[in-house]
Design a protein around this motif. Structure first.
Motif, PDB file in Angstrom:
ATOM      1  N   ALA A 172       5.015   7.977 -12.759  1.00  0.00           N
ATOM      2  CA  ALA A 172       3.610   7.972 -13.168  1.00  0.00           C
ATOM      3  C   ALA A 172       2.702   7.403 -12.082  1.00  0.00           C
ATOM      4  CB  ALA A 172       3.433   7.173 -14.458  1.00  0.00           C
ATOM      5  N   ASP A 173       3.281   6.804 -11.048  1.00  0.00           N
ATOM      6  CA  ASP A 173       2.494   6.236  -9.953  1.00  0.00           C
ATOM      7  C   ASP A 173       2.183   7.334  -8.932  1.00  0.00           C
ATOM      8  OD1 ASP A 173       1.637   4.834  -7.561  1.00  0.00           O
ATOM      9  OD2 ASP A 173       2.489   3.015  -8.433  1.00  0.00           O
ATOM     10  N   SER A 174       0.911   7.490  -8.602  1.00  0.00           N
ATOM     11  CA  SER A 174       0.511   8.552  -7.675  1.00  0.00           C
ATOM     12  C   SER A 174       1.111   8.374  -6.277  1.00  0.00           C
ATOM     13  CB  SER A 174      -1.019   8.600  -7.570  1.00  0.00           C
ATOM     14  OG  SER A 174      -1.534   7.355  -7.100  1.00  0.00           O
ATOM     15  N   GLU A 175       1.560   7.144  -5.969  1.00  0.00           N
ATOM     16  CA  GLU A 175       2.148   6.863  -4.658  1.00  0.00           C
ATOM     17  C   GLU A 175       3.673   6.912  -4.690  1.00  0.00           C
ATOM     18  OE1 GLU A 175       0.402   6.234  -1.829  1.00  0.00           O
ATOM     19  OE2 GLU A 175      -1.450   6.651  -2.935  1.00  0.00           O
ATOM     20  N   TYR A 176       4.250   7.564  -5.687  1.00  0.00           N
ATOM     21  CA  TYR A 176       5.701   7.471  -5.869  1.00  0.00           C
ATOM     22  C   TYR A 176       6.490   8.031  -4.683  1.00  0.00           C
ATOM     23  CZ  TYR A 176       6.310  12.440  -7.110  1.00  0.00           C
ATOM     24  OH  TYR A 176       6.371  13.805  -7.080  1.00  0.00           O
ATOM     25  N   ILE A 177       5.963   9.050  -4.004  1.00  0.00           N
ATOM     26  CA  ILE A 177       6.680   9.612  -2.848  1.00  0.00           C
ATOM     27  C   ILE A 177       6.768   8.587  -1.724  1.00  0.00           C
ATOM     28  CG2 ILE A 177       6.614  11.372  -1.043  1.00  0.00           C
ATOM     29  CD1 ILE A 177       5.413  13.290  -3.055  1.00  0.00           C
ATOM     30  N   SER A 178       5.673   7.867  -1.505  1.00  0.00           N
ATOM     31  CA  SER A 178       5.672   6.817  -0.494  1.00  0.00           C
ATOM     32  C   SER A 178       6.667   5.717  -0.843  1.00  0.00           C
ATOM     33  CB  SER A 178       4.264   6.218  -0.360  1.00  0.00           C
ATOM     34  OG  SER A 178       4.257   5.085   0.473  1.00  0.00           O
ATOM     35  N   TYR A 179       6.764   5.382  -2.129  1.00  0.00           N
ATOM     36  CA  TYR A 179       7.684   4.334  -2.562  1.00  0.00           C
ATOM     37  C   TYR A 179       9.138   4.778  -2.389  1.00  0.00           C
ATOM     38  CZ  TYR A 179       3.573   2.107  -4.600  1.00  0.00           C
ATOM     39  OH  TYR A 179       2.348   1.510  -4.776  1.00  0.00           O
ATOM     40  N   ILE A 180       9.406   6.052  -2.634  1.00  0.00           N
ATOM     41  CA  ILE A 180      10.753   6.584  -2.390  1.00  0.00           C
ATOM     42  C   ILE A 180      11.126   6.402  -0.915  1.00  0.00           C
ATOM     43  CG2 ILE A 180      12.142   8.692  -2.280  1.00  0.00           C
ATOM     44  CD1 ILE A 180      10.711   9.669  -4.784  1.00  0.00           C
ATOM     45  N   GLU A 181      10.184   6.696  -0.036  1.00  0.00           N
ATOM     46  CA  GLU A 181      10.433   6.552   1.401  1.00  0.00           C
ATOM     47  C   GLU A 181      10.687   5.084   1.764  1.00  0.00           C
ATOM     48  OE1 GLU A 181       6.943   8.231   3.079  1.00  0.00           O
ATOM     49  OE2 GLU A 181       7.573  10.334   2.769  1.00  0.00           O
TER      50      GLU A 181
END
Length: 432
Positions: free
Chosen positions: A291-300
């Motif tokens: 649900a976090d719009s920055e989830y791709i960055s957090y995965i990285e």
């Protein structure tokens, strides 16, 4: 010897966030710093944001900006400054001298949170080791107890040198003691892991960006009571639980500390023992706040930390959590040929958990048997073992009184039950 100052709960502070155009790697999210301050139970009174090309070698943010900060400190009655970066001991000392105010950087803030969160003996040792390593670089600062040491005839150096040398020696001794204790804890953990491997019990470590819902998911499927809050670093100490997964059997789950952006290298080293369960796990379950719009960055960011701790080659099953906060997203599972599946679920609502179990079982059991097993009434023990594994889909009793069980089972489990009961079950199994 009290070297590491403890700050009060409710301390009011001013945040300094700098965007360095020449080196974006130095930058960190202001919202994350605010979350860290909140996790430390402090109050944010002022925020100062600015742009610079390079850090100022003496004052980090520049003398002019410090004059502006000084005015804000006086107006707000603030006596603590928190930088959203790592600053050098000399920069910290220069700023404190100029502003007559306590100054801490991002690393020190994280350590403060860890000192509040650690509950187990191992966790407390890790926190103290990280604090001492951090403090060792800051023994040059001008504490009053150092100034009380006097030089003179027969004493080398000037005021404070004798006490400084004593502090350094005590630090080295304490660090050595803690490292020996942690080494003992690691050996004990190693023996436990060796026992699990000998008994062929799969180990699964939950990893993810902090506040992604790891502990909520862990609690839901394991029945543990790990602290789960909407807060950064709510969980610090690793927790292990053994559970039964349908179509697989017993597995060991471990919940680990959450990762953050730009985790300082010295913290990664100091808390490697905390993350050791992730390093040694057979499978990593990477929990993502979908649900976090920055989830791709957090995965990285999580992948970056996994690389730092040499766990990047482990198989990773990605769990996209918090789908209850999104419209038109439903529990689901996506399979891949060359890696574990992706699962979409809500740990809070408890929906989609079956998909996670299915994905885990499928990963560990690549060879499956699906069909009907016929058992004579005297083989009730085998029937009970199959039900205990959760592999029986349907059952009926034939005209001759035999059990006919429709099962989907891993071949390894099927062979283990056959061996345990000294039976050739395959002869009575019709595969389809």
């Amino acid at each position: 010897m009290e070297i590491f100052q403890q700050y009060k709960v409710g301390e009011s502070c001013l945040l300094v966030d700098i965007n360095f155009s020449s080196n974006p790697e130095l930058n960190a999210e202001l919202s994350e710093l605010q979350g860290l301050v909140h996790a430390a139970n402090w109050q944010v009174k002022e925020v100062v944001s600015l742009n610079r090309k390079y850090p100022d070698p003496k004052y980090f943010c520049g003398r002019g900006k410090l004059d502006e900060i000084s005015e804000k400190l006086k107006e707000g009655g603030i006596d603590l400054i928190v930088f959203n970066h790592s600053i050098t001991p000399s920069q910290e000392r220069n700023i404190e001298t100029l502003l007559s105010c306590k100054v801490i950087d991002r690393t020190r803030l994280i350590l403060e949170i860890f000192s509040q969160r650690a509950k187990t003996h191992e966790g407390k040792l890790q926190v103290e080791l990280a604090q001492l390593n951090y403090a060792a670089t800051r023994l040059v600062r001008g504490w009053t107890h150092l100034e009380r040491q006097k030089g003179g005839i027969g004493v080398r150096g000037g005021p404070g040198e004798t006490q400084l040398e004593l502090d350094r020696r005590l630090l080295r001794q304490r660090i050595s003691q803690i490292e020996k204790r942690l080494d003992k804890v690691r050996k004990q953990r190693g023996l436990s892991r060796a026992s699990r491997k000998k008994n062929k019990v799969p180990t699964i470590a939950f990893v993810g960006y902090t506040n992604a819902g790891k502990s909520t998911l862990f609690n839901h499927i394991s029945g543990a009571d790990v602290l789960a809050k909407d807060q950064l670093f709510a969980t610090l100490d690793p927790t292990l639980r053994q559970i039964h997964i349908p179509k697989l059997g017993q597995v060991v789950l471990s919940d680990t500390v959450g990762f953050i952006r730009n985790l300082p290298h010295d913290l990664v080293e100091a808390f490697c023992a905390t993350l050791e369960e992730a390093i040694e796990a057979d499978l990593l379950v990477h929990v993502v706040d979908y649900a976090d719009s920055e989830y791709i960055s957090y995965i990285e960011q999580v992948n970056s930390v996994l690389t730092q701790i040499n766990a990047h080659e482990k198989p990773v099953l990605i769990v996209y959590n918090k789908i209850d906060r999104l419209e038109s997203v439903h529990p689901d599972i996506h399979y891949h040929e060359d890696k574990p599946a992706d699962v979409y679920l809500s740990a809070k609502e408890g929906i989609g958990i079956d998909y996670l179990f299915e994905a885990i079982a499928r990963h560990f059991n690549q060879n499956w048997l699906k069909g009907v097993l016929t058992l004579e009434p005297q083989k009730a023990k085998v029937r009970a073992q199959l039900y205990a594994l959760g592999v029986v889909e349907k059952e009926k009793i034939a005209d001759d009184g035999n059990y006919q069980l429709a099962i989907t089972i891993a071949k390894s489990d099927f062979d283990a039950i056959s061996h345990m009961n000294k039976l050739e079950l395959m002869a009575n199994f019709s595969q389809h």
